[in-house]
Design a protein around this motif. Structure first.
Motif, mmCIF file in Angstrom:
data_model
loop_
_atom_site.group_PDB
_atom_site.id
_atom_site.type_symbol
_atom_site.label_atom_id
_atom_site.label_comp_id
_atom_site.label_asym_id
_atom_site.label_seq_id
_atom_site.Cartn_x
_atom_site.Cartn_y
_atom_site.Cartn_z
ATOM 1 N N ARG A 1 104.565 87.025 129.587
ATOM 2 C CA ARG A 1 104.386 88.043 130.616
ATOM 3 C C ARG A 1 104.449 87.419 132.009
ATOM 4 O O ARG A 1 105.065 87.972 132.925
ATOM 5 N N LEU B 1 106.742 95.041 132.216
ATOM 6 C CA LEU B 1 105.715 94.340 131.449
ATOM 7 C C LEU B 1 105.196 95.186 130.299
ATOM 8 O O LEU B 1 104.712 94.645 129.294
ATOM 9 N N LEU C 1 106.447 94.266 126.871
ATOM 10 C CA LEU C 1 106.112 92.941 126.347
ATOM 11 C C LEU C 1 104.825 92.994 125.551
ATOM 12 O O LEU C 1 103.935 93.805 125.817
ATOM 13 N N TYR D 1 107.349 95.616 120.673
ATOM 14 C CA TYR D 1 107.149 94.884 121.921
ATOM 15 C C TYR D 1 107.835 93.525 121.814
ATOM 16 O O TYR D 1 107.817 92.894 120.753
ATOM 17 N N GLN E 1 108.169 86.409 132.659
ATOM 18 C CA GLN E 1 109.065 87.546 132.866
ATOM 19 C C GLN E 1 108.744 88.289 134.162
ATOM 20 O O GLN E 1 109.639 88.846 134.798
ATOM 21 N N ARG E 2 107.486 88.266 134.572
ATOM 22 C CA ARG E 2 107.152 88.835 135.888
ATOM 23 C C ARG E 2 107.878 88.049 136.979
ATOM 24 O O ARG E 2 108.428 88.631 137.922
#
Length: 399
Positions: free
Chosen positions: A60, A49, A52, A127, A63-64
């Motif tokens: 976020r 994270l 990002l 990022y 993607q987690r």
């Protein structure tokens, strides 16, 4: 006018400076993606994270979840390569990136997935602010949900939204297929297969980047890269199962389907643009049926009906006859015709000649002349003679 031209030319960044700036951006983005890859391999959500954009809340969260979906997949490697910067405006950029990953113990080469990343710079770091499949590319299985992993003796089955017992049954069937394929194709191959079982035909089509209607009646397909050379090894293969169509088959049909697809995995490095579809599909069916106790008329019912009605095919099926979006009966006749062609070679010339013929066709530099040359050099026949022999064989075996 002269002053205007001088002013205009002063506002244009020289090409060398633009290239240098782009190279610097690529190196800086590379550093971010290296941290991202390391976090995936370390199963480190905080580190992942951290690459990002801090204010990209939806990204976020997504993607987690994706990283958690990957938790049980045994990864050997995971890396990114920036293929190009398509847009750059100050502290924002869009990059075309290739993700490459390998599954530990199964992949001797990576799977490649093209991604488009949007990035933003904050201070000295870049990022990721958006992550999506590149144009024409697809998502991966873990984008569809939590991946459950079942290991077999020769197989690794990755499923999403399917019962564990179903995945175990797939693994057991592939474990039977691998020795059968190795007997049919004695040349070296990994003798390990990775199978993906998504939760529906819609999800299967999503992995393949096609319409679901193309795969409703198709129990499984194999993806991969044909025509590898020593300079450019093939990318890893995946067998992708349509859970609805596969479940409708009995044990015989399931065994044939997965042995057929496993054959494609085994023969991949000997399959090239020179290989006609009738040969690759016919050989895979030959390998799948050779150990089964079924008569030709039961294996090839559509072709049998045509032959008995006096409609013997005039020529071997062309590539477009194997399209999934055509008439199912014509598709079946194409597969059955191809299988009978390989049956003829194995019966008349022998199994070793069939595998040698397959390899010789695939080794040819192009499609033109490949089959003709291999028929002459391996089987000592011509296309005309072989086609006539095949038509006689159909009449004798199916008439």
């Amino acid at each position: 006018m002269l002053a205007a031209l001088l002013t205009a030319s002063a506002c244009v960044t020289p090409a060398g400076q633009r290239d240098a700036a782009t190279s610097l951006t690529v190196r800086e983005i590379d550093a971010t993606l290296e941290r991202r890859a390391a976090a995936v391999l370390a199963r480190d959500p905080a580190g992942y994270l951290d690459t990002l954009a801090p204010d990209a809340a939806k990204l976020r969260a997504a993607q987690r979840t994706e990283l958690a979906n990957l938790a049980d997949v045994p990864l050997k490697s995971w890396s990114y390569e920036v293929k190009g910067i398509t847009e750059e405006d100050g502290d924002r950029a869009t990059a075309e990136v290739e993700l490459r990953y390998r599954i530990d113990g199964y992949d001797t080469a990576p799977v490649a997935a093209r991604r488009t990343l949007e990035l933003m710079r904050d201070g000295e770091r870049w990022y990721v602010s958006a992550d999506r499949p590149a144009k024409g590319a697809t998502d991966q299985l873990w984008h569809q949900g939590e991946v459950e992993v079942v290991r077999g003796a020769h197989s690794l089955v990755l499923g999403v939204g399917r019962p564990e017992a179903e995945l175990r049954q797939v693994a057991d069937t592939v474990d039977l297929a691998v020795p059968a394929v190795s007997d049919a194709w004695p040349q070296p191959w990994a003798r390990r297969v990775v199978v993906l079982v998504p939760d529906s035909v819609e999800s299967m089509a999503g992995l393949l980047g096609s319409q679901e209607t193309s795969y409703r009646g198709i129990a499984a397909v194999t993806t991969g890269e044909a025509g590898a050379t020593g300079k450019r090894p093939a990318l890893a293969d995946r067998v992708i199962v349509n859970p609805q169509a596969y479940a409708s088959l009995g044990s015989f049909g399931q065994r044939v389907v997965l042995t057929h697809e496993t054959t494609h995995v085994a023969t991949r490095t000997s399959t090239s643009a020179a290989t006609p579809v009738w040969l690759s599909e016919g050989f895979a069916d030959w390998a799948a049926y050779r150990g089964e106790d079924r008569t030709p008329d039961l294996i090839a019912p559509e072709l049998t009906g045509a032959v008995r009605a006096g409609d013997v095919p005039a020529e071997l099926p062309v590539d477009k006859g194997f399209g999934f979006d055509g008439d199912p009966a014509e598709l079946a006749r194409a597969y059955e015709s191809a299988w009978m062609a390989c049956e003829l070679i194995a019966e008349r010339w022998g199994k070793e000649k069939l595998t040698a013929f397959y390899a010789a066709v695939g080794a040819h530099p192009g499609r033109d002349g490949a089959v003709e040359q291999a028929l002459g050099s391996v089987l000592d026949t011509t296309p005309e003679e072989f086609t006539a022999d095949w038509r006689d064989y159909l009449s004798a075996r199916l008439g």
